[in-house]
Scaffold this motif. Sequence first.
Motif, PDB file in Angstrom:
ATOM      1  N   TRP A 211       0.584  -1.249  -0.020  1.00 13.80           N
ATOM      2  CA  TRP A 211      -0.070   0.028  -0.134  1.00 13.80           C
ATOM      3  C   TRP A 211       0.897   1.354   0.090  1.00 13.80           C
ATOM      4  CZ3 TRP A 211      -5.070   0.065  -0.839  1.00 13.80           C
ATOM      5  CH2 TRP A 211      -5.957  -1.235  -0.456  1.00 13.80           C
ATOM      6  N   PRO A 212       0.539   2.326  -0.908  1.00 17.03           N
ATOM      7  CA  PRO A 212       1.414   3.602  -0.944  1.00 17.03           C
ATOM      8  C   PRO A 212       1.406   4.084   0.453  1.00 17.03           C
ATOM      9  CG  PRO A 212       0.068   3.106  -2.746  1.00 17.03           C
ATOM     10  CD  PRO A 212      -0.150   2.307  -1.992  1.00 17.03           C
ATOM     11  N   ASP A 213       0.194   3.998   1.065  1.00 19.48           N
ATOM     12  CA  ASP A 213       0.067   4.620   2.444  1.00 19.48           C
ATOM     13  C   ASP A 213       1.386   4.236   3.368  1.00 19.48           C
ATOM     14  OD1 ASP A 213      -2.421   3.720   1.423  1.00 19.48           O
ATOM     15  OD2 ASP A 213      -3.438   4.763   2.902  1.00 19.48           O
ATOM     16  N   PHE A 214       1.942   2.967   3.343  1.00 14.76           N
ATOM     17  CA  PHE A 214       3.017   2.634   4.242  1.00 14.76           C
ATOM     18  C   PHE A 214       4.421   3.331   3.855  1.00 14.76           C
ATOM     19  CE2 PHE A 214       0.228  -1.474   4.469  1.00 14.76           C
ATOM     20  CZ  PHE A 214      -0.473  -0.683   5.434  1.00 14.76           C
ATOM     21  N   ALA A 215       4.470   3.523   2.468  1.00 13.87           N
ATOM     22  CA  ALA A 215       5.730   4.118   1.843  1.00 13.87           C
ATOM     23  C   ALA A 215       5.570   5.631   2.453  1.00 13.87           C
ATOM     24  CB  ALA A 215       5.785   3.909   0.410  1.00 13.87           C
ATOM     25  N   ALA A 216       4.421   6.126   2.451  1.00 11.39           N
ATOM     26  CA  ALA A 216       4.470   7.591   2.857  1.00 11.39           C
ATOM     27  C   ALA A 216       4.459   7.765   4.596  1.00 11.39           C
ATOM     28  CB  ALA A 216       3.134   8.234   2.420  1.00 11.39           C
ATOM     29  N   LEU A 217       4.504   6.944   5.198  1.00  8.39           N
ATOM     30  CA  LEU A 217       4.685   6.975   6.844  1.00  8.39           C
ATOM     31  C   LEU A 217       5.594   7.879   7.063  1.00  8.39           C
ATOM     32  CD1 LEU A 217       3.513   3.507   8.253  1.00  8.39           C
ATOM     33  CD2 LEU A 217       2.388   5.677   8.500  1.00  8.39           C
ATOM     34  N   ASP A 218       5.634   8.633   8.076  1.00 10.74           N
ATOM     35  CA  ASP A 218       6.786   9.222   8.998  1.00 10.74           C
ATOM     36  C   ASP A 218       7.462   8.175   9.484  1.00 10.74           C
ATOM     37  OD1 ASP A 218       8.714  10.609  10.382  1.00 10.74           O
ATOM     38  OD2 ASP A 218       7.135  12.283  10.954  1.00 10.74           O
ATOM     39  N   TRP A 219       8.465   7.374   8.850  1.00  4.02           N
ATOM     40  CA  TRP A 219       9.135   6.469   9.560  1.00  4.02           C
ATOM     41  C   TRP A 219      10.184   6.698  10.687  1.00  4.02           C
ATOM     42  CZ3 TRP A 219       7.608   1.462   9.502  1.00  4.02           C
ATOM     43  CH2 TRP A 219       6.779   1.137   8.431  1.00  4.02           C
ATOM     44  N   ARG A 220      10.407   7.905  10.612  1.00  3.60           N
ATOM     45  CA  ARG A 220      11.523   8.291  11.774  1.00  3.60           C
ATOM     46  C   ARG A 220      10.565   8.462  13.104  1.00  3.60           C
ATOM     47  NH1 ARG A 220      16.286  10.741  11.648  1.00  3.60           N
ATOM     48  NH2 ARG A 220      16.082  11.151   9.504  1.00  3.60           N
ATOM     49  N   ALA A 221       9.433   9.012  12.822  1.00  2.00           N
ATOM     50  CA  ALA A 221       8.449   9.147  14.092  1.00  2.00           C
ATOM     51  C   ALA A 221       8.006   7.608  14.446  1.00  2.00           C
ATOM     52  CB  ALA A 221       7.245  10.097  13.744  1.00  2.00           C
ATOM     53  N   ALA A 222       7.586   6.860  13.451  1.00  2.00           N
ATOM     54  CA  ALA A 222       7.444   5.406  13.664  1.00  2.00           C
ATOM     55  C   ALA A 222       8.275   4.663  14.508  1.00  2.00           C
ATOM     56  CB  ALA A 222       7.006   4.716  12.335  1.00  2.00           C
ATOM     57  N   ALA A 223       9.673   4.715  14.030  1.00  2.00           N
ATOM     58  CA  ALA A 223      10.934   4.181  14.704  1.00  2.00           C
ATOM     59  C   ALA A 223      11.012   4.490  16.257  1.00  2.00           C
ATOM     60  CB  ALA A 223      12.212   4.418  13.863  1.00  2.00           C
ATOM     61  N   ALA A 224      10.940   5.983  16.446  1.00  4.87           N
ATOM     62  CA  ALA A 224      10.601   6.281  17.866  1.00  4.87           C
ATOM     63  C   ALA A 224       9.561   5.783  18.702  1.00  4.87           C
ATOM     64  CB  ALA A 224      10.676   7.895  17.716  1.00  4.87           C
ATOM     65  N   THR A 225       8.349   5.482  18.052  1.00  2.00           N
ATOM     66  CA  THR A 225       7.336   4.975  18.733  1.00  2.00           C
ATOM     67  C   THR A 225       7.390   3.400  19.024  1.00  2.00           C
ATOM     68  OG1 THR A 225       5.901   4.181  16.957  1.00  2.00           O
ATOM     69  CG2 THR A 225       5.558   6.422  17.782  1.00  2.00           C
ATOM     70  N   MET A 226       8.180   2.674  18.341  1.00  3.49           N
ATOM     71  CA  MET A 226       8.504   1.385  18.404  1.00  3.49           C
ATOM     72  C   MET A 226       9.431   1.010  19.581  1.00  3.49           C
ATOM     73  SD  MET A 226       8.959   0.308  14.337  1.00  3.49           S
ATOM     74  CE  MET A 226       9.010  -1.538  14.735  1.00  3.49           C
ATOM     75  N   ALA A 227       9.202  -0.331  20.046  1.00  3.35           N
ATOM     76  CA  ALA A 227      10.002  -0.790  21.346  1.00  3.35           C
ATOM     77  C   ALA A 227      11.396  -1.229  20.758  1.00  3.35           C
ATOM     78  CB  ALA A 227       9.290  -1.992  22.045  1.00  3.35           C
TER      79      ALA A 227
END
Length: 459
Positions: free
Chosen positions: A399-415
């Motif tokens: 899904w293009p939605d996943f490519a467009a994610l703010d992955w820096r912010a996502a990484a910060a929320t992951m354990a």
Amino acid sequence: MPHADKGQTTLRIVVVGAGYVGLVSGACLAALGHEVTVVDRDVARVAALRDGIIPIHEPGLDVLVAAQAAAGRLAFSTELSASVPGAEAVFLCVGTPPRPEDGHADMRHVMEAAAEVGRSLDGFTAIVVKSTVPVGTGEEIEARLQALGRPAAFAVVSNPEFLREGAAIDDFMRPDRIVVGTQDARALALMEAIYRPLTEAGAPLVATSRRGAEMIKYAANCFLALKITYINEIANLCEEVGADVEDVARGIGLDPRIGERFLKAGPGFGGSCFPKDMLALMKTAQDHGVPLRSVETAVAVNDARKGEMVRKIIRAAGGSVAGKTIAILGLTFKAGTDDMRSAASLVILPQLMRHGARLRAHDPAGMAQAAPLLPGVAMAPSAMDALAGADLAVILTEWPDFAALDWRAAAATMAAPVLVDLRNLLDPAHARACGLAYHSIGRPLRDAAPAAATPLAAE
């Protein structure tokens, strides 16, 4: 988009089946200027369609159906016998799933629909088989209808569909080719009239025998599945020798003898067509004593592919997923659809749970369909909700939605910022720059290392 001009012949057409192929075909035939009635025995589905509610996710289909219904060219009914009289063509668009006992295409629904159509004919009618059916089905339908003893003339025509889910309207209205299988001159002329707006816009019409048309459909789908299987195996080798499968696919795809489409490495093919069509063709070949070793191997390789992806995820997690929360991004077999048929998630996710993983998933369109098929998987309202606190993330659908994610912010929320990208959706350098330990398909293993130090071992 091609459309009928004022000189276009308007034909009355009945489409049997309001599923994926029937609904798309019916709406597009109406857009060509014909009067179309789509018939389905599912009362609730027909009622929903009359209210403008589309039961499948296909981009642009809701707008197209609404426009054609408003123009009076598209209607819906549950009464097949009442709809057939007066129709010049009846398109059979019912399902042909594999039989559980032997893999052959289940023809019950096709034959039942054909018999009901045959009993309702009142003048020359082309009975057009758009369902994917084994070679020789046209003759079988013809023999059954002749046995009814009806006086009305008819011709059984094979007209296979080549629709990609997520791009079906464009595929119908701008086709690579239109395949028509009939040796009846009157039926061929009728099919040429039906598709004239498309052929006048440049679409080639391939006229062949019924058996030729039936074979073209299976041969095409199986060849495309072979391409996917091939590039997936090349991806495995690329990882070991330090090549990038994306470069390899581009380098070979530019060769016009090969072509660039269907050379995208991933977790294996799925969906409503390739798996069942390969099984059906294999069974037909076996029945005729003709081995199809390449197809048989592709089926086996594709089945094994899912297990390889599970092992890849476990390695990325440090050797075990027991007790870990994994965010799953994407559940449908491909982007642009809510179709869960033969989706990789249906094999990979249960295996991860058997290894002790806790799964939290998000899909932009398929969660309602996926939830009953994947008990034990928590459905998250957004990708970021799925990622929050996760020990590992897996991109399973492109899904293009996943490519467009703010992955820096996502990484910060992951354990733990570990991402297994089974669709090569992200650029490895970008993923590393976001602080992710990034694992993809068919790329050099060094690409797993994040830009910043991490206690998690790279693959």
